[in-house]
Design a protein around this motif. Structure first.
Motif, PDB file in Angstrom:
ATOM      1  N   ASP A 176       0.815  -1.210   0.000  1.00 59.46           N
ATOM      2  CA  ASP A 176       0.000   0.000   0.000  1.00 59.46           C
ATOM      3  C   ASP A 176       0.855   1.269   0.000  1.00 59.46           C
ATOM      4  O   ASP A 176       0.399   2.326  -0.421  1.00 59.46           O
ATOM      5  CB  ASP A 176      -0.943   0.033   1.209  1.00 59.46           C
ATOM      6  N   THR A 177       2.092   1.162   0.444  1.00 58.01           N
ATOM      7  CA  THR A 177       2.978   2.335   0.452  1.00 58.01           C
ATOM      8  C   THR A 177       3.422   2.713  -0.955  1.00 58.01           C
ATOM      9  O   THR A 177       3.955   3.806  -1.151  1.00 58.01           O
ATOM     10  CB  THR A 177       4.235   2.097   1.322  1.00 58.01           C
ATOM     11  N   ARG A 222       1.481   3.272  -3.393  1.00 61.31           N
ATOM     12  CA  ARG A 222       0.519   4.207  -3.975  1.00 61.31           C
ATOM     13  C   ARG A 222       1.067   5.622  -3.910  1.00 61.31           C
ATOM     14  O   ARG A 222       1.746   6.009  -2.955  1.00 61.31           O
ATOM     15  CB  ARG A 222      -0.811   4.153  -3.212  1.00 61.31           C
ATOM     16  N   ARG A 223       0.766   6.377  -4.904  1.00 57.93           N
ATOM     17  CA  ARG A 223       1.237   7.763  -4.991  1.00 57.93           C
ATOM     18  C   ARG A 223       0.781   8.607  -3.809  1.00 57.93           C
ATOM     19  O   ARG A 223       1.507   9.475  -3.340  1.00 57.93           O
ATOM     20  CB  ARG A 223       0.694   8.373  -6.285  1.00 57.93           C
ATOM     21  N   ASP A 224      -0.430   8.337  -3.307  1.00 52.19           N
ATOM     22  CA  ASP A 224      -0.981   9.139  -2.217  1.00 52.19           C
ATOM     23  C   ASP A 224      -0.658   8.582  -0.827  1.00 52.19           C
ATOM     24  O   ASP A 224      -1.167   9.083   0.173  1.00 52.19           O
ATOM     25  CB  ASP A 224      -2.494   9.281  -2.384  1.00 52.19           C
ATOM     26  N   SER A 225       0.184   7.594  -0.747  1.00 49.98           N
ATOM     27  CA  SER A 225       0.530   6.996   0.543  1.00 49.98           C
ATOM     28  C   SER A 225       1.298   7.984   1.417  1.00 49.98           C
ATOM     29  O   SER A 225       2.214   8.662   0.954  1.00 49.98           O
ATOM     30  CB  SER A 225       1.370   5.739   0.348  1.00 49.98           C
ATOM     31  N   GLU A 226       0.895   8.055   2.672  1.00 47.54           N
ATOM     32  CA  GLU A 226       1.587   8.926   3.630  1.00 47.54           C
ATOM     33  C   GLU A 226       2.655   8.155   4.397  1.00 47.54           C
ATOM     34  O   GLU A 226       3.350   8.721   5.237  1.00 47.54           O
ATOM     35  CB  GLU A 226       0.577   9.545   4.587  1.00 47.54           C
ATOM     36  N   THR A 279       5.969   5.444   4.129  1.00 48.54           N
ATOM     37  CA  THR A 279       6.980   4.887   3.229  1.00 48.54           C
ATOM     38  C   THR A 279       7.075   3.379   3.433  1.00 48.54           C
ATOM     39  O   THR A 279       6.603   2.839   4.438  1.00 48.54           O
ATOM     40  CB  THR A 279       8.367   5.505   3.494  1.00 48.54           C
TER      41      THR A 279
END
Length: 188
Positions: A79-80, A82-86, A88
């Motif tokens: 899930d990290t 994804r471009r919008d992941s907060e 790392t």
């Protein structure tokens, strides 16, 4: 637990939970392998509960124990991407290295891609380096688990008084359902 083998497994799991502070100092881990329905996840949940209770009411549960299926651990890391992941990738891995006890269930169920194996190695190696106990639960035979995770990982898990426990008896679920009359067999 009725057989000598079941009693030995139960005794080892109880000792792991009851003496968790010593387990932490040694960085000991458990590898629970065997067929479905034999009590691996049940015993791991009991260990988690005991460790949480002993940690006290003010301890943050997710810092004490994380119980996660391997596929969900891998998903957490994926899930990290994804471009919008907060978060790392390193932070996601660190979140699985951080707890005092990590229980990874269903090891070997996922696809077994090289990426998944590398992520599992990163998690387990990070925990090994930090001397943090881990419980691995798998329906694979031990030799298949060695092939899946690699001999280095399993050797490290068994270091420091770590244990490999084989759940070789019949499924409790199968035995329980064999004693229940099926609805279709009942007379109306």
């Amino acid at each position: 637990a009725t057989t000598p083998e079941q009693k030995r497994v139960l005794k080892t799991c109880l000792a792991f939970a009851e003496k968790f502070e010593a387990v932490e100092r040694e960085g000991a881990s458990l590898v629970l392998c065997g067929s479905v329905g034999t009590g691996k996840t049940h015993l791991a949940a009991a260990i988690a509960k005991r460790v949480l209770i002993d940690a006290g009411p003010h301890a943050a549960p997710k810092d004490v124990v994380q119980f996660v299926t391997t596929i969900n651990a891998v998903r957490r890391i994926h899930d990290t991407f994804r471009r919008d992941s907060e978060v790392t990738e390193s932070q996601a891995i660190a979140s699985l290295v951080k707890p005092r006890l990590l229980i990874l269930d269903e090891v070997g169920v996922q696809r077994g891609t090289e990426n998944e194996k590398l992520l599992l190695f990163d998690i387990l190696d990070g925990r090994y380096a930090a001397m943090k106990p881990t419980v691995i639960i798998s329906n694979l035979e031990y030799s298949e688990l060695v092939e899946y995770l690699g001999p280095r990982v399993l050797d490290r898990l068994e270091e420091g008084n770590g244990a490999r426990l084989g759940f070789t008896w019949e499924s409790y679920r199968q035995a329980a359902t064999a004693n229940v009359t099926k609805l279709s067999d009942r007379k109306h």
